[in-house]
Design an enzyme around this catalytic site. Structure first.
Site, PDB file in Angstrom:
ATOM      1  N   LYS A 130      -4.895  -0.065   0.551  1.00  0.00           N
ATOM      2  CA  LYS A 130      -3.981  -1.120   0.979  1.00  0.00           C
ATOM      3  C   LYS A 130      -3.387  -1.764  -0.262  1.00  0.00           C
ATOM      4  CE  LYS A 130      -2.696  -2.968   4.999  1.00  0.00           C
ATOM      5  NZ  LYS A 130      -2.413  -2.246   6.254  1.00  0.00           N
ATOM      6  N   ASP A 151       3.763  -3.059   6.198  1.00  0.00           N
ATOM      7  CA  ASP A 151       2.852  -3.998   6.852  1.00  0.00           C
ATOM      8  C   ASP A 151       3.645  -5.294   6.992  1.00  0.00           C
ATOM      9  OD1 ASP A 151      -0.051  -4.357   7.756  1.00  0.00           O
ATOM     10  OD2 ASP A 151       0.107  -6.030   6.360  1.00  0.00           O
TER      11      ASP A 151
END
Length: 454
Positions: A135, A175
């Site tokens: 991430k 995201d």
């Protein structure tokens, strides 16, 4: 031959690992929360399988393989220079290249990125696709910035990030704060710097340049598909059910759309300033116009549609419903909200966001017998479709919408089956949290053991 460990060995091991994390990562509450939730679920597996204790698999799994922090300088439209901080946590590559989104939001720090990356390991494992967990992101806020400012920031961000990623190394996606516009600017800079059209290096791309059908809808659709499987297990479905969806971004909009397509009535949605209630069913075209086209506040919905009401602040979970889909952000649904939902008759909850439900709230749902789909299972549709996008890029192919949507639905059904069967195997039927955590852990841990101490 594996020796069966003592009955309390799993408990003692997880307590030690978590104690070490509390000491080293004391300033990262979200990461500690995510790790604790997983470790608590793993105790039955560790007590049954001594091989997972050997080689410090658990300790290695909780420590990222690589944590990258870098400076991102950029110039605004007035010529002023700003400096933000960029992150990429490459957490685990046992199953394949690191895979996980980029988040651009002022709240982003190392702890947030580690929590998201840790969750991503198990989520990606559950999809059955060969992808590891990672991430990234930045504390840059794209809200209120011009397209030119966002472009310059993305170009500066990719100028550093490009040396750490690749279609066989690390594949970022979008995201919060990173949509198709940002992915376009990032990919353009990557292509410019590397002089390669390596379309598999990013997912969430535009359809004209390697993107996949359904990727925009995938996380929201996937959440509803998973909840549909939980309902089917109980002989129920969405038809005629009142549904509350928190948030009004991409995940929330498409979760609401799919829930409505399956017969549900979505009666409430929200943003950071409050929520709207429309008992006749939310008009999603109006929500999209307000949020996507005009970048407005959800309160405008009630201003433009007299039948609806807007509640300033407050909790959207006060709205009575049969099915709750938290699709906004982490820890948005607390114990009080869970008790309210249970008191109002909720029967199923599916996490569209990452860790939106606090541990105390999860316990409330569990004690009340509410079907609860944890994020690492219920919102895996986004990364699953990213994996499908990678397949299309690798084969220079492009699939039509219905085919990709069918693949997504099949993957979510498989994830549900895996979680259900694993929970039953470990004596906790219906506990999708335990099922998801153990199923993902076993797959990653077995692979780590086979690859040696790395």
């Amino acid at each position: 031959m594996t020796t069966r460990p003592p009955e309390d060995h799993g408990l003692r091991l997880t307590a030690k690992v978590f104690s070490d994390i509390e000491r080293r990562d004391y300033d990262q509450p979200e990461f500690r929360q995510a790790v604790h939730e997983v470790l608590e679920s793993l105790e039955p597996a560790l007590e049954r399988h001594g091989e997972y204790v050997d080689g410090r698999v658990l300790e290695r799994l909780c420590e990222p393989e690589r944590q990258i922090i870098f400076r991102v300088p950029w110039t605004d439209d007035s010529g002023d220079v700003h400096v933000n901080r960029g992150f990429r946590v490459e957490f685990n590559s046992a199953l394949g290249p690191y895979k996980g989104g980029l988040r651009f939001h002022p709240s982003v720090d190392l702890g947030i990125v580690k929590f998201l990356g840790f969750e991503q390991i198990f989520k990606n494992a559950l999809t059955g696709l060969p992808i590891g967990g990672g991430k990234g992101g930045s504390d840059f806020d794209p809200k209120g910035r011009s397209d030119s400012e966002v472009m310059r920031f993305c170009q500066s961000f990719m100028t550093e990030l490009h040396r750490h990623i690749g279609e066989y190394t690390d594949v970022p996606a979008g995201d919060i704060g990173v949509g198709r516009r940002e992915i376009g600017y990032l990919f353009g800079q990557y292509k410019r710097i590397t002089n390669r059209y390596e379309s598999g290096v990013l997912t969430g791309k535009g359809l004209n340049w390697g993107g996949s059908q359904v990727r925009t809808e995938a996380t929201g659709y996937g959440t509803v598909y998973f909840v549909g499987e939980m309902l089917r297990e109980r002989g129920e479905d969405f038809d005629g059910r009142r549904v509350v969806v928190s948030g009004s971004g991409n995940v929330a909009v498409y979760a609401a759309q799919k829930a409505a397509e399956l017969g549900g009535t979505v009666v409430a949605m929200s943003d950071s300033a409050g929520y709207i209630v429309d008992d006749s069913g939310i008009d999603l075209d109006l929500v999209r116009d307000i949020k996507e086209t005009r970048a407005g506040r959800i309160s405008e919905y009630a201003d433009r549609l007299g039948r609806a009401k807007h509640v300033d602040g407050g909790s959207i979970w006060d709205v009575p419903c049969d099915i709750a889909l938290p699709c906004a952000t982490q820890n948005e649904l607390d114990r009080r909200s869970a008790e309210t939902l249970v008191g109002n008759g909720v029967t199923a909850v599916g996490e569209g966001a990452n860790m939106p439900t606090t541990p105390a709230a999860v316990k409330v749902f569990s004690d009340a017998g509410v079907a609860f789909g944890p994020g690492k299972a219920a919102n895996a549709g986004g990364v699953a479709t990213s994996g499908l996008e990678m397949q299309q890029n690798a084969s220079r192919d492009s699939w039509h919408f219905d085919y990709t949507d069918r693949r997504l639905s099949e993957i979510m059904a498989d994830i549900h089956t895996m979680c259900r069967e694993t929970a039953e195997t470990y004596g906790a039927p219906g506990n999708y949290v335990l099922g998801a955590n153990i199923a993902g852990f076993v797959k990653v841990a077995d692979t780590m053991r086979e690859l040696g101490v790395i």
